[in-house]
Scaffold this motif. Sequence first.
Motif, short mmCIF file in Angstrom:
data_model
loop_
_atom_site.label_atom_id
_atom_site.label_comp_id
_atom_site.label_asym_id
_atom_site.label_seq_id
_atom_site.Cartn_x
_atom_site.Cartn_y
_atom_site.Cartn_z
N LEU A 70 58.59 41.17 44.58
CA LEU A 70 57.90 40.25 43.68
C LEU A 70 56.41 40.16 44.01
O LEU A 70 55.56 40.13 43.11
CB LEU A 70 58.53 38.86 43.76
N ASP A 73 54.59 43.27 42.74
CA ASP A 73 54.34 43.18 41.29
C ASP A 73 53.23 42.19 40.97
O ASP A 73 52.35 42.47 40.15
CB ASP A 73 55.62 42.78 40.56
N ALA A 74 53.27 41.04 41.62
CA ALA A 74 52.23 40.03 41.38
C ALA A 74 50.86 40.56 41.80
O ALA A 74 49.86 40.34 41.11
CB ALA A 74 52.55 38.76 42.15
N ARG A 114 59.11 44.03 37.31
CA ARG A 114 59.72 42.77 36.89
C ARG A 114 58.68 41.95 36.12
O ARG A 114 57.67 41.53 36.66
CB ARG A 114 60.16 42.01 38.13
N PRO A 116 57.21 38.73 34.52
CA PRO A 116 57.40 37.29 34.77
C PRO A 116 57.54 36.52 33.46
O PRO A 116 57.15 37.00 32.39
CB PRO A 116 56.10 36.90 35.48
N PHE A 129 57.67 34.64 38.56
CA PHE A 129 58.47 35.81 38.90
C PHE A 129 59.77 35.34 39.54
O PHE A 129 59.76 34.49 40.43
CB PHE A 129 57.73 36.70 39.92
N GLU A 130 60.90 35.92 39.12
CA GLU A 130 62.20 35.59 39.71
C GLU A 130 62.90 36.87 40.14
O GLU A 130 62.80 37.90 39.49
CB GLU A 130 63.10 34.86 38.71
N SER A 131 63.63 36.78 41.25
CA SER A 131 64.41 37.92 41.71
C SER A 131 65.73 37.97 40.95
O SER A 131 66.13 37.02 40.29
CB SER A 131 64.67 37.81 43.21
N ASP A 141 61.79 33.03 44.31
CA ASP A 141 60.93 33.12 43.15
C ASP A 141 59.49 32.89 43.57
O ASP A 141 59.22 32.41 44.66
CB ASP A 141 61.35 32.16 42.03
#
Length: 149
Positions: A70, A73-74, A114, A116, A129-131, A141
Amino acid sequence: MNIYDRKGQNRMYPYYYFRYPRPGQYPPTHGSWHYPANYQGSYHPVYFYRTFPGVDPEMFMSSAKKMEVLMRDASTLLVNMAESKKFSHELMSAAQQSKISEVEKMIKSTGISRVPSVSYTPDGLTLHFESEKEDNVKCCDLTLKLRWM
């Protein structure tokens, strides 16, 4: 009736536990067991000990690995926002006009795995963002809040 003898000791101790200090002594402080060094009262604090289950780091390590994805990605998304004025302008414009599908398409175009959930206010943008859930349990998250005003 005075329950204290001459030395200030509780005469009914085995049968009656007097929890508060003698009259004229320091009153018990709420939320703390600390008294001044010269306190001579008969108050005996009761400590409660909780037992905790044994430590198993497997779930914690799994959450850390998923959080790493996460964060990657962020980070990718934030680099695109920080370095591309065109991308940031278009993203802000689409968000302010409530074009959700366009905002999500722009975020997906950055190459992140992923996407968000996006919400926005007149002040800024919130990315959540969540797993993936494992056995219907959400492990981690990440929420980013970015201001533009």
